[in-house]
Scaffold this active site. Structure first.
Site, PDB file in Angstrom:
ATOM      1  N   ARG A  37       0.913  -1.160  -0.017  1.00 36.64           N
ATOM      2  CA  ARG A  37       0.045  -0.219  -0.148  1.00 36.64           C
ATOM      3  C   ARG A  37       0.760   1.248  -0.059  1.00 36.64           C
ATOM      4  O   ARG A  37       0.510   2.208  -0.621  1.00 36.64           O
ATOM      5  CB  ARG A  37      -0.925   0.086   1.224  1.00 36.64           C
ATOM      6  CG  ARG A  37      -2.022  -0.835   1.144  1.00 36.64           C
ATOM      7  CD  ARG A  37      -3.125  -0.679   2.384  1.00 36.64           C
ATOM      8  NE  ARG A  37      -4.181  -1.433   1.900  1.00 36.64           N
ATOM      9  CZ  ARG A  37      -5.040  -1.457   2.579  1.00 36.64           C
ATOM     10  NH1 ARG A  37      -5.205  -1.006   3.766  1.00 36.64           N
ATOM     11  NH2 ARG A  37      -6.374  -2.389   2.369  1.00 36.64           N
ATOM     12  N   LYS A 210     -15.244 -13.921   5.455  1.00 34.47           N
ATOM     13  CA  LYS A 210     -16.496 -13.917   5.294  1.00 34.47           C
ATOM     14  C   LYS A 210     -17.089 -14.027   3.764  1.00 34.47           C
ATOM     15  O   LYS A 210     -16.443 -13.921   3.002  1.00 34.47           O
ATOM     16  CB  LYS A 210     -16.863 -12.384   5.678  1.00 34.47           C
ATOM     17  CG  LYS A 210     -16.919 -12.023   7.163  1.00 34.47           C
ATOM     18  CD  LYS A 210     -17.412 -10.885   7.196  1.00 34.47           C
ATOM     19  CE  LYS A 210     -17.611 -10.146   8.629  1.00 34.47           C
ATOM     20  NZ  LYS A 210     -17.842  -8.770   8.841  1.00 34.47           N
ATOM     21  N   GLY A 340      -6.722  -7.272   1.995  1.00 30.28           N
ATOM     22  CA  GLY A 340      -5.554  -6.867   2.539  1.00 30.28           C
ATOM     23  C   GLY A 340      -4.741  -8.268   2.842  1.00 30.28           C
ATOM     24  O   GLY A 340      -3.476  -8.514   2.569  1.00 30.28           O
ATOM     25  N   GLY A 367     -12.649  -4.357   1.108  1.00 30.99           N
ATOM     26  CA  GLY A 367     -13.894  -4.114   1.161  1.00 30.99           C
ATOM     27  C   GLY A 367     -14.456  -3.113   0.084  1.00 30.99           C
ATOM     28  O   GLY A 367     -15.288  -3.349  -0.691  1.00 30.99           O
TER      29      GLY A 367
HETATM   30  P1  ADP Z   1      -8.546 -10.006   2.826  1.00 33.16           P
HETATM   31  O1  ADP Z   1      -8.077  -9.444   3.745  1.00 33.16           O
HETATM   32  O2  ADP Z   1      -7.748 -10.722   1.862  1.00 33.16           O
HETATM   33  O3  ADP Z   1     -10.077  -9.461   2.340  1.00 33.16           O
HETATM   34  P2  ADP Z   1     -10.415 -11.796   4.703  1.00 33.16           P
HETATM   35  O4  ADP Z   1     -10.058 -10.808   5.575  1.00 33.16           O
HETATM   36  O5  ADP Z   1     -11.747 -11.854   4.192  1.00 33.16           O
HETATM   37  O6  ADP Z   1      -9.448 -11.579   3.351  1.00 33.16           O
HETATM   38  O7  ADP Z   1      -9.884 -12.971   5.257  1.00 33.16           O
HETATM   39  C1  ADP Z   1      -8.425 -13.382   5.584  1.00 33.16           C
HETATM   40  C2  ADP Z   1      -8.381 -14.358   6.620  1.00 33.16           C
HETATM   41  O8  ADP Z   1      -9.221 -15.577   6.354  1.00 33.16           O
HETATM   42  C3  ADP Z   1      -7.015 -14.513   6.857  1.00 33.16           C
HETATM   43  O9  ADP Z   1      -6.388 -14.234   8.101  1.00 33.16           O
HETATM   44  C4  ADP Z   1      -6.921 -16.483   6.895  1.00 33.16           C
HETATM   45  O10 ADP Z   1      -6.204 -17.041   7.681  1.00 33.16           O
HETATM   46  C5  ADP Z   1      -8.439 -16.555   6.990  1.00 33.16           C
HETATM   47  N1  ADP Z   1      -8.822 -17.890   6.720  1.00 33.16           N
HETATM   48  C6  ADP Z   1      -8.958 -18.261   5.445  1.00 33.16           C
HETATM   49  N2  ADP Z   1      -9.605 -19.652   5.201  1.00 33.16           N
HETATM   50  C7  ADP Z   1      -9.798 -19.975   6.864  1.00 33.16           C
HETATM   51  C8  ADP Z   1     -10.063 -21.165   7.328  1.00 33.16           C
HETATM   52  N3  ADP Z   1     -10.638 -22.158   6.627  1.00 33.16           N
HETATM   53  N4  ADP Z   1     -10.260 -21.102   8.608  1.00 33.16           N
HETATM   54  C9  ADP Z   1      -9.770 -19.841   9.506  1.00 33.16           C
HETATM   55  N5  ADP Z   1      -9.376 -18.852   8.707  1.00 33.16           N
HETATM   56  C10 ADP Z   1      -9.366 -18.845   7.581  1.00 33.16           C
HETATM   57 MG    MG Z   2      -8.915  -8.847   5.856  1.00 33.08          MG
END
Ligand code: ADP
Ligand code: MG
Length: 386
Positions: A37, A210, A340, A367
């Site tokens: 970033r 999520k 992120g 988001g």
């Molecule tokens: P981003 O930041 O890329 O938008 P999110 O915030 O939605 O992604 O989610 C990222 C997190 O999801 C990571 O910290 C990862 O460890 C967690 N994660 C992914 N799959 C699993 C899982 N099966 N069980 C627990 N945590 C998970």
């Molecule tokens: Mg995240």
């Protein structure tokens, strides 16, 4: 609707002017130096400085609770807030830009204005975390006006917060000529290319924590995309919808009903094996990696958000590694990767041994990217439209 962009501004208009540049320095403690970033905001700053402008950087960091009972312009720093100061970025940016970045640790606006005004062309300032002020998250017009008075032209280069109606993102635009920076322009160009001018096969990959914020995209692209590859929390949520045992796996219970509605869709590809620990599904398994790899290899448009598993923990990074490898191997597709954790997972998993070719765009938005792709109007972007 097209945005007003700083890239189209003549250098004559830049010379001697004060540019208030909203950037996104919302980086966790410890990863400030190598954050993607921080790297991504440099082109706009360098461009403005090269053409004789002055730059004042505005940003927030984290979610500090602004001090109560005082005006929206004042703040008192608690110990917890001090950790969220933007001060460390002054020296980091100084090094990257090869010129001093002056950090302003207060919000005495008259003093700040005088300081910027008396500075030379090519000066760079960094203001303190704007969320130390209550008005920032309230989109307070008075704060927007006060910030606007510090400069001549406002530049939004913070795509990742453009879905927030905050004073330094939305309110400020009413009081000062406003433009999109290079990064914001590039983000929109790449997202539009994927979402509006896609080529088939069009694959959307979702993982992460999520599913609720991804539902809008599944709905919007149900008829347009060819495949939805699901891992992480979204896959677990679909398993729950199928009535499979998921133990204490990460599930978005609020989205199980939606997942049930989608179960018959042939486009949604769920993992066929998984890595577990103590009954929790923590990653997709090797057969799934092969299956996802085959789909990704043949795709012409790819959108990816959310790691396939708990990649931060050893033994559960293979799914995310597999998707990165497949995505980076495909040099024909137009690929957008955002989020992120998703973007930061690349260096954690692949170290420094990877090359990102031109066809892959890393979005700084999580988001914001999801909301934009869902077709929602982002307040920070609306404000810049002609
Ligand atoms: P981003 O930041 O890329 O938008 P999110 O915030 O939605 O992604 O989610 C990222 C997190 O999801 C990571 O910290 C990862 O460890 C967690 N994660 C992914 N799959 C699993 C899982 N099966 N069980 C627990 N945590 C998970
Ligand atoms: Mg995240």
């Amino acid at each position: 609707m097209p945005m007003r962009c700083i890239s189209k501004m003549s250098s004559k208009k830049i010379r001697g002017r004060v540019f208030l540049v909203r950037v996104d320095l919302n980086v966790e403690e410890g990863s400030e130096k190598n954050a993607y970033r921080v790297q991504a905001i440099l082109p706009t700053i360098v461009h403005l400085l090269c053409h004789g402008g002055k730059v004042a950087l505005l940003s927030h960091r984290g979610r500090p609770a602004p001090a109560r009972g005082i005006s929206n312009f004042q703040f008192s720093i608690s110990k917890q807030q001090r950790k969220l100061s933007l001060k460390p970025f002054a020296s980091i940016l100084s090094k990257k830009l090869g010129k001093q970045v002056v950090f302003i640790p207060h919000f005495d606006f008259e003093k700040i204005e005088a300081r910027i005004e008396s500075s030379k062309r090519g000066s760079v300032f960094l203001l303190e975390n704007l969320r130390f002020l209550a008005g920032e998250e309230q989109d307070d017009p008075a704060l927007g006006m006060r910030l606007a008075a510090l400069g001549d032209i406002y530049v939004n280069d913070a795509f990742a917060v453009s879905h927030r109606a905050n004073a330094s993102v939305r309110a400020i635009v009413k009081y000062i000529p406003s433009y999109a920076g290079f990064l914001l322009e590039k983000e929109i160009l790449n997202l539009d290319r994927a979402a509006k001018h896609y080529a088939h096969p069009f694959t959307i990959i979702f993982g992460g924590a999520k599913i609720s914020d991804k539902i809008g995209i599944i709905r919007r692209f149900q008829n347009k995309a060819d495949y939805f590859l699901l891992g992480g929390g979204p896959a677990n949520t679909f398993f729950a919808a199928q009535g499979l045992p998921t133990g204490s796996s990460l599930i978005d219970t609020g989205s199980v009903a939606f997942a049930k509605q989608c179960l018959r869709s042939k486009k949604i590809i769920l993992p066929i094996d998984a890595e577990r620990q103590n009954g929790k599904i923590l990653d997709i398994g090797p057969k799934t990696i092969d299956q996802f790899d085959a789909v990704i290899k043949n795709s012409k448009t790819i959108i990816w958000n959310g790691p396939m598993g708990l990649f931060e923990k050893r033994g559960f990074e293979e799914g995310t590694r597999g998707v990165w490898n497949a995505v980076l191997m495909n040099k024909k597709a137009h690929t957008v990767v955002g989020g992120g954790e998703t973007v930061s997972s690349i260096s954690l998993i692949l170290g420094s041994k990877f090359l990102i070719s031109k066809n892959v765009f890393l979005s700084t938005g999580g988001g914001a990217m999801l909301e934009y792709l869902s077709g929602e109007k982002l307040p920070g972007i609306e404000a810049l439209q002609k």
